[in-house]
Design an enzyme around this catalytic site. Sequence first.
Site, PDB file in Angstrom:
ATOM      1  N   ASP A 157     -15.192  -3.362  -1.422  1.00 18.27           N
ATOM      2  CA  ASP A 157     -14.833  -2.863  -0.295  1.00 18.27           C
ATOM      3  C   ASP A 157     -16.043  -2.171   0.835  1.00 18.27           C
ATOM      4  O   ASP A 157     -16.574  -1.787   0.707  1.00 18.27           O
ATOM      5  CB  ASP A 157     -14.187  -1.415   0.059  1.00 18.27           C
ATOM      6  CG  ASP A 157     -12.302  -1.739  -1.355  1.00 18.27           C
ATOM      7  OD1 ASP A 157     -12.057  -2.163  -1.344  1.00 18.27           O
ATOM      8  OD2 ASP A 157     -13.029  -0.480  -1.931  1.00 18.27           O
TER       9      ASP A 157
ATOM     10  N   ASP B 265       0.629  -1.175  -0.663  1.00 14.79           N
ATOM     11  CA  ASP B 265       0.476  -0.202  -0.443  1.00 14.79           C
ATOM     12  C   ASP B 265       0.823   1.569   0.147  1.00 14.79           C
ATOM     13  O   ASP B 265       1.508   1.090   1.143  1.00 14.79           O
ATOM     14  CB  ASP B 265      -0.911  -0.012   1.617  1.00 14.79           C
ATOM     15  CG  ASP B 265      -2.292  -1.063   1.023  1.00 14.79           C
ATOM     16  OD1 ASP B 265      -2.149  -1.849  -0.319  1.00 14.79           O
ATOM     17  OD2 ASP B 265      -2.734  -0.875   2.048  1.00 14.79           O
TER      18      ASP B 265
END
EC number: 5.3.1.16
Length: 243
Positions: free
Chosen positions: A129, A8
């Site tokens: 998500d 990330d």
Amino acid sequence: MILFPAIDLKDGQCVRLKLGDMDQAIIYNEDPAAQAKAFEDQGFEWLHVVDLNGAFAGESVNGTAVEAILKATKNPVQLGGGIRTLAHIENWLSRGLRRVILGTVAVRDPALVMEACKAFPGQVAVGIDAKGGKVAVEGWAEASRLGVIELAKKFEGAGVAAIIYTDIDRDGVLAGINWDSTLALAEAVSIPVIASGGLASMEDIRRLATPEMRKLEGAISGRALYDGRIDPAEALSVLRAAA
């Protein structure tokens, strides 16, 4: 069953967030390209990369770091975060990316996802998500009214390569995968599902190797790998033995 190590990116560095909160970022490596090469050397066969700044900005922000990653590893890379247009998709695929992940745009403009699947067959994934069972967008900052399965079913037959399903309430806190919701999604659609958010231990890895999990294409691991809670060699051995 593929185990995807996660990188990330925030401000050019490799970080992990807690519960998707940009203010709760832990820096794990200031050199994402070196981290990508390390994952390759450990035996991983894929890499999952997210441009966190890009997810909020709606366009690529950590492009330099992503390009460095692509040069550092021979492994196929999938990228999400800030990819919102066909031009964005074409740009990244032309640079050597194997697969793009479309999240916010999948909610805002499903037709674009379908167009992208036709233009770039096998190279477009959808990122779903969820927080409290509802789909979140704009870098997890906004909640929609869409249910996870409701959104996923919109893309049946469109040619989506995979759905990356993240339970935000479990991401980065080592709470364990939300097995029930992940399997419910995998059973509801024919699109391959990749579990994300919460993978915490070798016990989770062993569960991924059980027959009931064969509906999944794989799982993504971030913090558990960085913190040493999952041993790469053992994890890969367990999952390959179950293939």
